[in-house]
Design a protein around this motif. Structure first.
Motif, PDB file in Angstrom:
ATOM      1  N   TYR A 240     -13.931   2.689 -19.252  1.00 58.54           N
ATOM      2  CA  TYR A 240     -13.752   3.880 -18.419  1.00 58.54           C
ATOM      3  C   TYR A 240     -12.678   3.663 -17.363  1.00 58.54           C
ATOM      4  CZ  TYR A 240     -18.148   5.374 -20.509  1.00 58.54           C
ATOM      5  OH  TYR A 240     -19.125   5.730 -21.410  1.00 58.54           O
ATOM      6  N   SER A 241     -11.846   4.692 -17.215  1.00 58.35           N
ATOM      7  CA  SER A 241     -10.942   4.752 -16.079  1.00 58.35           C
ATOM      8  C   SER A 241     -11.768   5.021 -14.832  1.00 58.35           C
ATOM      9  CB  SER A 241      -9.916   5.861 -16.285  1.00 58.35           C
ATOM     10  OG  SER A 241      -9.195   6.113 -15.106  1.00 58.35           O
ATOM     11  N   THR A 242     -11.238   4.657 -13.680  1.00 57.30           N
ATOM     12  CA  THR A 242     -11.934   4.961 -12.434  1.00 57.30           C
ATOM     13  C   THR A 242     -11.664   6.380 -11.960  1.00 57.30           C
ATOM     14  OG1 THR A 242     -10.091   3.829 -11.384  1.00 57.30           O
ATOM     15  CG2 THR A 242     -12.142   2.615 -11.574  1.00 57.30           C
ATOM     16  N   GLY A 243     -10.701   7.078 -12.577  1.00 56.39           N
ATOM     17  CA  GLY A 243     -10.383   8.451 -12.215  1.00 56.39           C
ATOM     18  C   GLY A 243      -9.820   9.188 -13.415  1.00 56.39           C
ATOM     19  N   THR A 244      -9.534  10.491 -13.253  1.00 63.43           N
ATOM     20  CA  THR A 244      -9.090  11.285 -14.390  1.00 63.43           C
ATOM     21  C   THR A 244      -7.662  11.809 -14.225  1.00 63.43           C
ATOM     22  OG1 THR A 244      -9.934  13.403 -13.543  1.00 63.43           O
ATOM     23  CG2 THR A 244     -11.472  12.015 -14.787  1.00 63.43           C
ATOM     24  N   VAL A 245      -6.915  11.232 -13.306  1.00 63.33           N
ATOM     25  CA  VAL A 245      -5.507  11.585 -13.148  1.00 63.33           C
ATOM     26  C   VAL A 245      -4.761  10.306 -12.774  1.00 63.33           C
ATOM     27  CG1 VAL A 245      -5.692  12.222 -10.702  1.00 63.33           C
ATOM     28  CG2 VAL A 245      -3.915  13.279 -12.112  1.00 63.33           C
ATOM     29  N   CYS A 246      -3.457  10.276 -13.045  1.00 62.92           N
ATOM     30  CA  CYS A 246      -2.737   9.006 -13.119  1.00 62.92           C
ATOM     31  C   CYS A 246      -2.654   8.216 -11.813  1.00 62.92           C
ATOM     32  CB  CYS A 246      -1.334   9.225 -13.679  1.00 62.92           C
ATOM     33  SG  CYS A 246      -0.354  10.447 -12.769  1.00 62.92           S
ATOM     34  N   SER A 247      -2.228   8.841 -10.708  1.00 62.41           N
ATOM     35  CA  SER A 247      -1.960   8.036  -9.519  1.00 62.41           C
ATOM     36  C   SER A 247      -3.220   7.404  -8.917  1.00 62.41           C
ATOM     37  CB  SER A 247      -1.182   8.852  -8.477  1.00 62.41           C
ATOM     38  OG  SER A 247      -1.946   9.930  -7.984  1.00 62.41           O
ATOM     39  N   PRO A 248      -4.356   8.101  -8.823  1.00 65.70           N
ATOM     40  CA  PRO A 248      -5.564   7.403  -8.372  1.00 65.70           C
ATOM     41  C   PRO A 248      -5.984   6.286  -9.331  1.00 65.70           C
ATOM     42  CG  PRO A 248      -5.843   9.764  -8.148  1.00 65.70           C
ATOM     43  CD  PRO A 248      -4.589   9.548  -8.954  1.00 65.70           C
ATOM     44  N   SER A 249      -5.817   6.537 -10.627  1.00 67.36           N
ATOM     45  CA  SER A 249      -6.155   5.508 -11.610  1.00 67.36           C
ATOM     46  C   SER A 249      -5.325   4.253 -11.386  1.00 67.36           C
ATOM     47  CB  SER A 249      -5.921   6.059 -13.019  1.00 67.36           C
ATOM     48  OG  SER A 249      -6.098   5.056 -13.985  1.00 67.36           O
ATOM     49  N   ARG A 250      -4.032   4.420 -11.187  1.00 69.87           N
ATOM     50  CA  ARG A 250      -3.158   3.261 -10.980  1.00 69.87           C
ATOM     51  C   ARG A 250      -3.400   2.572  -9.641  1.00 69.87           C
ATOM     52  NH1 ARG A 250      -0.465   5.911 -14.853  1.00 69.87           N
ATOM     53  NH2 ARG A 250       0.631   4.600 -16.357  1.00 69.87           N
ATOM     54  N   SER A 251      -3.840   3.346  -8.664  1.00 73.06           N
ATOM     55  CA  SER A 251      -4.197   2.742  -7.381  1.00 73.06           C
ATOM     56  C   SER A 251      -5.345   1.759  -7.553  1.00 73.06           C
ATOM     57  CB  SER A 251      -4.588   3.836  -6.383  1.00 73.06           C
ATOM     58  OG  SER A 251      -5.085   3.286  -5.189  1.00 73.06           O
ATOM     59  N   ALA A 252      -6.366   2.173  -8.307  1.00 69.35           N
ATOM     60  CA  ALA A 252      -7.508   1.290  -8.538  1.00 69.35           C
ATOM     61  C   ALA A 252      -7.125   0.091  -9.393  1.00 69.35           C
ATOM     62  CB  ALA A 252      -8.642   2.079  -9.202  1.00 69.35           C
ATOM     63  N   ILE A 253      -6.232   0.282 -10.358  1.00 74.79           N
ATOM     64  CA  ILE A 253      -5.821  -0.822 -11.227  1.00 74.79           C
ATOM     65  C   ILE A 253      -5.073  -1.881 -10.439  1.00 74.79           C
ATOM     66  CG2 ILE A 253      -4.279  -1.451 -13.126  1.00 74.79           C
ATOM     67  CD1 ILE A 253      -4.961   1.273 -14.397  1.00 74.79           C
ATOM     68  N   ILE A 254      -4.087  -1.467  -9.647  1.00 70.14           N
ATOM     69  CA  ILE A 254      -3.222  -2.451  -8.980  1.00 70.14           C
ATOM     70  C   ILE A 254      -3.949  -3.159  -7.836  1.00 70.14           C
ATOM     71  CG2 ILE A 254      -2.191  -0.870  -7.290  1.00 70.14           C
ATOM     72  CD1 ILE A 254      -0.317  -3.617  -9.246  1.00 70.14           C
ATOM     73  N   THR A 255      -4.893  -2.462  -7.169  1.00 73.09           N
ATOM     74  CA  THR A 255      -5.590  -3.074  -6.035  1.00 73.09           C
ATOM     75  C   THR A 255      -6.915  -3.707  -6.425  1.00 73.09           C
ATOM     76  OG1 THR A 255      -6.773  -1.031  -5.447  1.00 73.09           O
ATOM     77  CG2 THR A 255      -4.586  -1.383  -4.449  1.00 73.09           C
ATOM     78  N   GLY A 256      -7.524  -3.232  -7.525  1.00 75.14           N
ATOM     79  CA  GLY A 256      -8.859  -3.698  -7.874  1.00 75.14           C
ATOM     80  C   GLY A 256      -9.933  -3.142  -6.972  1.00 75.14           C
ATOM     81  N   VAL A 257      -9.616  -2.041  -6.247  1.00 76.02           N
ATOM     82  CA  VAL A 257     -10.556  -1.450  -5.295  1.00 76.02           C
ATOM     83  C   VAL A 257     -10.714   0.029  -5.628  1.00 76.02           C
ATOM     84  CG1 VAL A 257     -11.068  -1.029  -2.857  1.00 76.02           C
ATOM     85  CG2 VAL A 257      -9.820  -3.094  -3.527  1.00 76.02           C
TER      86      VAL A 257
END
Length: 628
Positions: free
Chosen positions: A65-82
């Motif tokens: 599962y992604s942590t969100g359903t749109v790109c920029s919030p998803s990438r924020s969680a990926i790069i920070t791990g938060v």
């Protein structure tokens, strides 16, 4: 000179030794794609031979599962791990700052000797993005790749493929899609309009099939481009020493899925191929399928674990491979917030293939009235079909207010057609309680109105704001959880909370009242007593409710609001009018706003929001040329 040569030789020897013990790692990432559109997940029409090949020799995840359903919030969680509801980066295209302690996780790989490259999307959704990029990557550009590393140096390389992005699959005009996708895709990989089954939530018509075929061809082209990267990896003799991760940044980029807190928006295809050399780092054998739950905040700790790098304590996820793994959690928690000019707060808790979804703004509908969705030909076709009564009940749900809570089994019902809330009351109680408790424990910062969060971010990051003991997070969750409840007791509580001293409590009371379907005239009269609230979001929501009920003073309020120089006030007013029963009252003012915004720099979001509202009132063609 001799000393310099000795240092270089020593460094290269170190890289060579490290490379023997630590794997190279490659990410091939596509955009906006649900598992249902990948061959190895059972789709026999789409052409994804390279992704399918990775699955045949690797492990395929059924509960990723992604942590969100749109790109920029998803990438924020990926790069920070938060999680984004801790960093305040859940709103699409936000500028929330991060504290210095939160870094891009590739920085630790880089400092441990890895060559890190990103080709080339960043989109980290924070004002701290430049710092993250600078710390994380040796190179971040369209030319970046492992080929620029020192000889023998282990690498972590990311490649992003945009062929399956929503712009190609629905939003761009059809002739642009032809240039970007069809003209780039070999004929033998193309999918025709009548080759596939339509999802049940879309009408099966020639017009809709023409648009849905774009999804298939976009994914097929993304796979074709992935093949080029894998071919280069093989040509460079690195296939046997590289762990390859494939995933999509969130679910399908189509109406009712992307930017919507649905299970199909969160669930992603996810495959990892581990060469025999590093088989000891994976708990799965080749060609296997696992039901283990993973989410995007697990990526950072997992890569650090694979590289034998210490995992920072503040990371939200857990390592599921490598030398420092943790056990699977009981639940995953995911989130969806504002996109474009449309506020939202959706939260979900996941137990394997079960997902419980809570919408805290259930007056809106799954498709959402935002320009990036409505500019797509498929959305306009759906809207025409809805207005002319050509959609069945399942299809019409896309354009009607959503249930405030839903329960789905995504294994048995991937298209989320059967809300099982009434059939599984004990599971609902358990998962609902877990979700609300998690929001309190994690101090979900997006409970704070975005306007206030922006102002506060000038002085403190949202991540640090959460730590304030002056904020009663338990009360905020309690009031927000009333939203969607359709009973007199909930209405009375919401009305009482309108006099609370905390403006954020009043904000959630106002949202809950907006979601009420049947307010009495006595209750409307009570709401009038609070219309001068000093908190702007509360004020706009209350005026929106009064406008719904024919209050003439509310019409005058929105006339003044739409002529305001305060962009946040204008945006929120447009949003409320999109869901108003009497939006046609303001047509002249909305047209004036469109003209005003068209001539102003930085007002594009307002211009496009006004454009959508005019389209919905009059049926006049959207001004898509202003978007492109």
């Amino acid at each position: 000179m001799k000393r310099w040569i000795l240092c270089v030789v020593t460094m290269l020897l170190q890289y060579s030794i490290v490379a023997q013990s630590r794997p190279n790692m490659l990410w091939v990432v596509i955009e906006d794609t649900s598992p249902e559109y990948i061959g190895c997940y059972g789709n026999e029409v789409v052409n994804t031979p390279h992704i399918d090949s990775l699955a045949s020799i690797g492990v395929r995840f059924r509960n990723a599962y992604s942590t969100g359903t749109v790109c920029s919030p998803s990438r924020s969680a990926i790069i920070t791990g938060v999680k984004t509801y801790k960093t305040g980066t859940g709103d699409h295209r936000s500028s929330a700052p991060l504290p210095d302690q939160i870094r891009g996780f590739p920085a630790w790989l880089r400092e441990s000797g890895y060559y890190t490259s990103n080709n080339s999307k960043t989109d980290y959704n924070t004002s701290s993005a430049n710092r993250l990029i600078r710390e994380s990557w040796n190179e971040s550009s369209n030319a970046a790749g492992w080929w620029n590393r020192a000889p023998g140096q282990p690498f972590f390389s990311v490649f992003n493929f945009g062929a399956s992005h929503q712009s190609r699959t629905m939003t761009n005009p059809y002739d642009l899609y032809q240039k970007q996708v069809l003209d780039q895709l070999p004929d033998h990989l193309k999918v025709a309009d009548d080759d596939f089954e339509m999802p049940p939530y879309y009408k099966d018509s020639p017009e809709m099939r023409k648009q849905m075929a774009r999804v298939y061809n976009g994914v097929s082209l993304a796979d074709y481009e992935i093949g080029m990267v894998l071919d280069r990896l093989k040509a460079d003799g690195l296939t046997d020493s590289t762990i390859v991760f494939f995933y999509a940044d969130h679910g399908e980029g189509m109406p009712g899925i992307k930017t919507n807190g649905s299970g199909q928006g969160y669930r992603v295809p996810f495959v990892i191929s581990v060469p025999e050399m590093y088989g000891h780092l994976s708990p799965w054998g080749a060609g296997t399928v696992t039901d283990q739950m993973v989410s995007f905040v697990d990526l950072a700790p997992t890569l650090l674990s694979l590289a034998e790098v210490t995992i920072p304590d503040y990371l939200d996820g857990r390592a599921f491979m490598g030398v420092d793994t943790s056990s699977e959690p009981t639940y995953l928690f995911v989130s969806n917030d504002r996109a474009e000019g449309s506020p939202s707060l959706d939260r979900a808790v996941i137990d394997g293939s079960w997902i419980y979804i809570r919408s805290f703004m259930p007056y809106s509908h799954p498709m959402r009235w935002i320009h990036y969705i409505m500019y797509g030909e498929i959305s306009q076709q759906m809207y025409r079909d809805f207005n002319t009564g050509q959609l069945d009940d399942a299809q019409a749900q896309m354009l009607q207010p959503r249930p405030y809570e839903a329960l789905f089994n995504l294994r048995e019902d991937p298209y989320e057609q059967f809300n099982l809330v009434s059939q599984h009351p004990e599971r609902v109680i358990r998962m609902r309680s877990a979700l609300l408790a998690h929001m309190v424990d994690e101090r979900d910062v997006h409970l704070v109105p975005e306007m206030d969060l922006k102002k506060l971010s000038d002085h403190i990051s949202p991540y640090e704001l959460r730590k304030s003991d002056t904020i009663n997070w338990s009360l905020l969750v309690e009031v927000a959880a009333l939203s969607g409840l359709q009973d007199n007791d909930a209405v009375q509580q919401q009305l009482a909370y309108l006099s609370h001293q905390n403006p954020w409590v009043r904000y959630w009371a106002a949202i809950g009242l907006k979601a009420q379907k049947n307010l009495s005239w006595k209750q409307i009269k009570q709401i009038r007593d609070y219309r001068t609230d000093t908190c702007l979001p509360v004020q706009v929501y209350l005026e929106g409710i009064l406008h719904d009920h024919g209050d003439e003073s509310a019409v005058q309020y929105f006339i003044e609001a739409l002529s305001s120089e305060d962009q946040e006030r204008v945006k929120l007013s447009l949003h409320l009018l999109q869901y108003s029963r009497h939006k046609e009252d303001l047509l002249s003012e909305v047209k004036d706003l469109f003209e005003k915004a068209s001539s102003r720099r930085g007002w594009s979001a307002i211009k496009q929001g006004a454009d959508v509202l005019i389209y919905r009132i009059t049926g006049e063609p959207l001004h898509m040329e202003t978007f492109w």
